[in-house]
Design a protein around this motif. Structure first.
Motif, short mmCIF file in Angstrom:
data_model
loop_
_atom_site.label_atom_id
_atom_site.label_comp_id
_atom_site.label_asym_id
_atom_site.label_seq_id
_atom_site.Cartn_x
_atom_site.Cartn_y
_atom_site.Cartn_z
N TYR A 37 -13.28 40.55 -9.68
CA TYR A 37 -14.58 40.32 -9.68
C TYR A 37 -14.99 39.78 -10.95
N GLN B 186 -18.50 39.85 -13.33
CA GLN B 186 -19.79 40.52 -13.37
C GLN B 186 -20.39 39.85 -14.83
N PRO C 271 -20.98 43.33 -9.73
CA PRO C 271 -19.93 42.57 -9.63
C PRO C 271 -19.92 41.57 -8.38
N PHE D 266 -13.04 42.01 -13.61
CA PHE D 266 -12.42 43.33 -13.33
C PHE D 266 -11.34 42.90 -12.02
N LEU E 25 -12.52 50.37 -3.78
CA LEU E 25 -11.50 49.92 -4.60
C LEU E 25 -11.26 50.67 -5.93
N PHE F 145 -10.40 50.14 -9.55
CA PHE F 145 -10.80 48.95 -10.84
C PHE F 145 -9.83 49.24 -11.87
N GLY F 146 -9.40 47.95 -12.56
CA GLY F 146 -9.12 47.97 -13.75
C GLY F 146 -10.36 48.04 -14.96
N SER F 147 -9.82 48.23 -16.20
CA SER F 147 -10.86 48.53 -17.20
C SER F 147 -11.66 47.29 -17.55
N ARG G 74 -13.42 41.21 -21.22
CA ARG G 74 -14.73 40.34 -21.47
C ARG G 74 -14.35 39.11 -22.07
N TYR H 11 -20.92 53.66 -6.54
CA TYR H 11 -20.25 53.73 -7.84
C TYR H 11 -20.90 53.82 -9.08
N SER I 170 -15.89 50.36 -16.93
CA SER I 170 -15.41 50.05 -15.53
C SER I 170 -16.16 50.72 -14.53
N LEU I 171 -15.89 50.46 -13.35
CA LEU I 171 -16.68 51.37 -12.27
C LEU I 171 -16.09 52.32 -11.62
N GLN J 154 -15.26 43.47 -0.10
CA GLN J 154 -16.17 44.37 -0.43
C GLN J 154 -17.11 43.59 -1.48
N PHE K 240 -20.95 43.77 -3.67
CA PHE K 240 -21.87 44.81 -4.15
C PHE K 240 -23.41 44.44 -4.47
N GLY K 241 -24.12 45.44 -4.46
CA GLY K 241 -25.49 45.20 -4.84
C GLY K 241 -25.65 44.91 -6.36
#
Lengths: 111, 113
Positions: free
Chosen positions: A36, A38, A44, A89, A99, A101-103, A106, B35, B42-43, B102, B104-105
């Motif tokens: 993803y 973002q 994302p 991500f 999901l 997620f990884g951390s 940037r 989330y 992160s999420l 998936q 996201f908003g």
């Protein structure tokens, strides 16, 4: 909790260079690995994804490399552009589940 | 793909009050999730919103604090109850289809004072 480890935390690349972000997972039940992108103030956005039966997937300048035996996967951004500057991500999941997620990384692409 | 909208986009709330966040998807989806994302982080999954039944919460999140509804296949709400400054965060709705993807908003940015 099932983890996905992501590195590096931040990355600076010159315009035209290659950006590489790495992830490693633990749970061998994971069967879908998306990335993803973002931008600040946005949700994302799904960039590219791969299943474990494929070793590489390419979409434009974005490529996922997948190493099932090592439980690692990476995102390569070719010819990186300033507009690619964002947080990336990696994630993983199995079936109809949320999901993991990884951390996050940037990325800053300098002109 | 699915297009997801959230309301409100941001809000500033007083301690002790509650806020309900709405998530609308432009097509019927199998999965919906909520989330939380701290700025620069992160999420973290709060819960899976189950259509017509109680949500499934992750460790550290409870129904009394984060009640969730999902009355149909395109809509869900998350309420943040009895808010404290620690609840200040970005809340994101996501939706998925049977094809694993998936989406996201745009998120709801909540500040609790």
């Amino acid at each position: 909790q099932q983890q996905v480890k992501q590195s590096p935390q931040s990355l600076i690349v010159q315009k035209g260079g290659i950006s590489i972000i790495n992830c490693a997972y633990e749970n061998t039940a994971f069967d879908y690995f998306p990335w993803y992108q973002q931008f600040p103030g946005k949700g994302p956005a799904l960039l590219i994804a791969i299943r474990p039966d494929v070793s590489e997937k390419k979409e434009g300048r974005f490529t996922i490399s997948f190493n099932k035996s090592a439980k690692q996967f990476s995102l390569h951004i070719m010819d990186s552009q300033p507009g690619d500057s964002a947080t990336y991500f990696c994630a993983a999941h199995t079936g109809r589940r949320a999901l993991t997620f990884g951390s996050g990384t940037r990325l800053q692409v300098q002109p | 793909s699915a297009v997801i909208s959230q309301k409100p986009s941001r809000d500033i709330c007083q301690r002790g009050t509650s806020l309900t966040i709405q998530c609308q998807v432009d097509s019927q989806v199998t999965m919906m999730f909520w989330y939380r994302q701290q700025p620069g982080q992160s999420l973290t999954l709060i819960a899976t919103a189950n259509q017509g039944s109680e949500a499934t919460y992750e460790s550290g999140f409870v129904i009394d604090k984060f009640p969730i509804s999902r009355p149909n296949l395109t809509f869900s709400t998350l309420t943040v109850s009895n808010m404290s400054p620690e609840d200040s965060s970005i809340y994101l709705c996501s939706a998925g289809t049977s094809s694993y993807e998936q989406y996201f908003g745009p998120g709801t940015r909540l500040t609790v004072t």
